[in-house]
Design an enzyme around this catalytic site. Structure first.
Site, short mmCIF file in Angstrom:
data_model
loop_
_atom_site.label_atom_id
_atom_site.label_comp_id
_atom_site.label_asym_id
_atom_site.label_seq_id
_atom_site.Cartn_x
_atom_site.Cartn_y
_atom_site.Cartn_z
N HIS A 1 -2.50 5.89 -9.44
CA HIS A 1 -1.80 4.77 -8.83
C HIS A 1 -2.74 3.60 -8.52
O HIS A 1 -3.92 3.81 -8.24
CB HIS A 1 -1.13 5.20 -7.53
CG HIS A 1 -0.17 6.33 -7.70
ND1 HIS A 1 0.03 7.28 -6.74
CD2 HIS A 1 0.64 6.67 -8.73
CE1 HIS A 1 0.93 8.15 -7.15
NE2 HIS A 1 1.31 7.81 -8.37
N LYS B 1 -9.16 2.64 -0.84
CA LYS B 1 -8.73 3.89 -0.21
C LYS B 1 -9.94 4.69 0.23
O LYS B 1 -10.94 4.76 -0.49
CB LYS B 1 -7.90 4.73 -1.18
CG LYS B 1 -6.60 4.07 -1.60
CD LYS B 1 -5.84 4.88 -2.63
CE LYS B 1 -4.56 4.14 -3.01
NZ LYS B 1 -3.83 4.86 -4.06
N TYR C 1 -5.47 9.61 3.83
CA TYR C 1 -6.29 8.52 3.32
C TYR C 1 -5.92 7.20 3.97
O TYR C 1 -4.78 6.92 4.26
CB TYR C 1 -6.23 8.42 1.79
CG TYR C 1 -4.87 8.28 1.18
CD1 TYR C 1 -4.41 7.04 0.74
CD2 TYR C 1 -4.04 9.39 1.00
CE1 TYR C 1 -3.16 6.91 0.16
CE2 TYR C 1 -2.80 9.27 0.42
CZ TYR C 1 -2.36 8.01 0.01
OH TYR C 1 -1.12 7.89 -0.57
N ASP D 1 5.43 9.29 -12.08
CA ASP D 1 4.12 9.54 -12.67
C ASP D 1 4.24 10.06 -14.10
O ASP D 1 3.42 9.74 -14.96
CB ASP D 1 3.31 10.51 -11.81
CG ASP D 1 2.84 9.88 -10.51
OD1 ASP D 1 2.90 8.64 -10.37
OD2 ASP D 1 2.41 10.64 -9.62
#
Length: 189
Positions: free
Chosen positions: A62, A72, A132, A170
């Protein structure tokens, strides 16, 4: 904390210092001043927490377009993952290259993925939890993905693709060559 450079600019493995005694352990997993001493000045605005019930859950690859491109800081609080950052900057000398790091609750290590990289992971154990931090809020309109099994990237996942569980989004993600990458790189935060 210790910081290890990976093969891609800005993608860092971070190992916080863990303190323990007979009661258990304590660790500062994020301290802005300590990070700044290592040249990491990203401002994080949101924390995300994912729970994957089975081994082989694939999440990614992503990324978000400008102005919502996200850096991230990824860590595992239960279980383990194989975490990947892929360079999708068209003008980069490492375009199409990736790095993978095993992150685990046992090791307490983290991966810093700068804005503009595609990011994804596969769980290596059942009941894995990942937390995260991100530098920009989620934006459905700016969300994009690249196929986890894109032959151009040729990521060496430690779980066979036939054993992976993916979301429909996905599964239908385009290849790197079919992606519009003109708005990938985010200005420094």
């Amino acid at each position: 904390m210790s910081v290890r450079q990976t093969g891609l600019a800005g993608v860092l493995e971070i190992q916080p210092q863990k303190h323990g005694d007979e009661r258990g352990s304590f660790c500062e997993v994020f301290n802005a001043e300590d990070f700044a001493r290592h040249g990491i000045t990203t401002t994080f605005v949101q924390d995300n927490h994912s729970v994957s019930r089975q081994r082989g859950v694939m999440r990614g690859l992503h990324y978000q377009l400008r102005p919502f491109a996200q850096a991230k800081l990824v860590r595992v609080v239960r279980g383990s993952i194989f975490d990947v950052a892929a360079d999708i900057h068209p003008a980069s000398p490492t375009f199409g290259r990736w790095v993978g790091v095993e992150l685990s609750a046992e090791r307490w290590n983290q991966l810093l993925v700068p804005a503009g990289y595609a990011h994804g992971f596969v769980t290596l154990e059942p009941d894995t939890e990942v937390i995260y931090k991100v530098s920009r809020p989620y934006s459905r309109e700016h969300e994009r993905a690249v196929r986890f099994d894109d032959p151009r990237l040729a990521i060496d996942w430690p779980v066979d693709a036939s054993e992976m569980q993916l979301s429909e989004k996905d599964r239908l993600a385009p290849t790197l060559d079919a992606s519009d990458l003109t708005q990938v790189l985010e200005e420094e935060a």
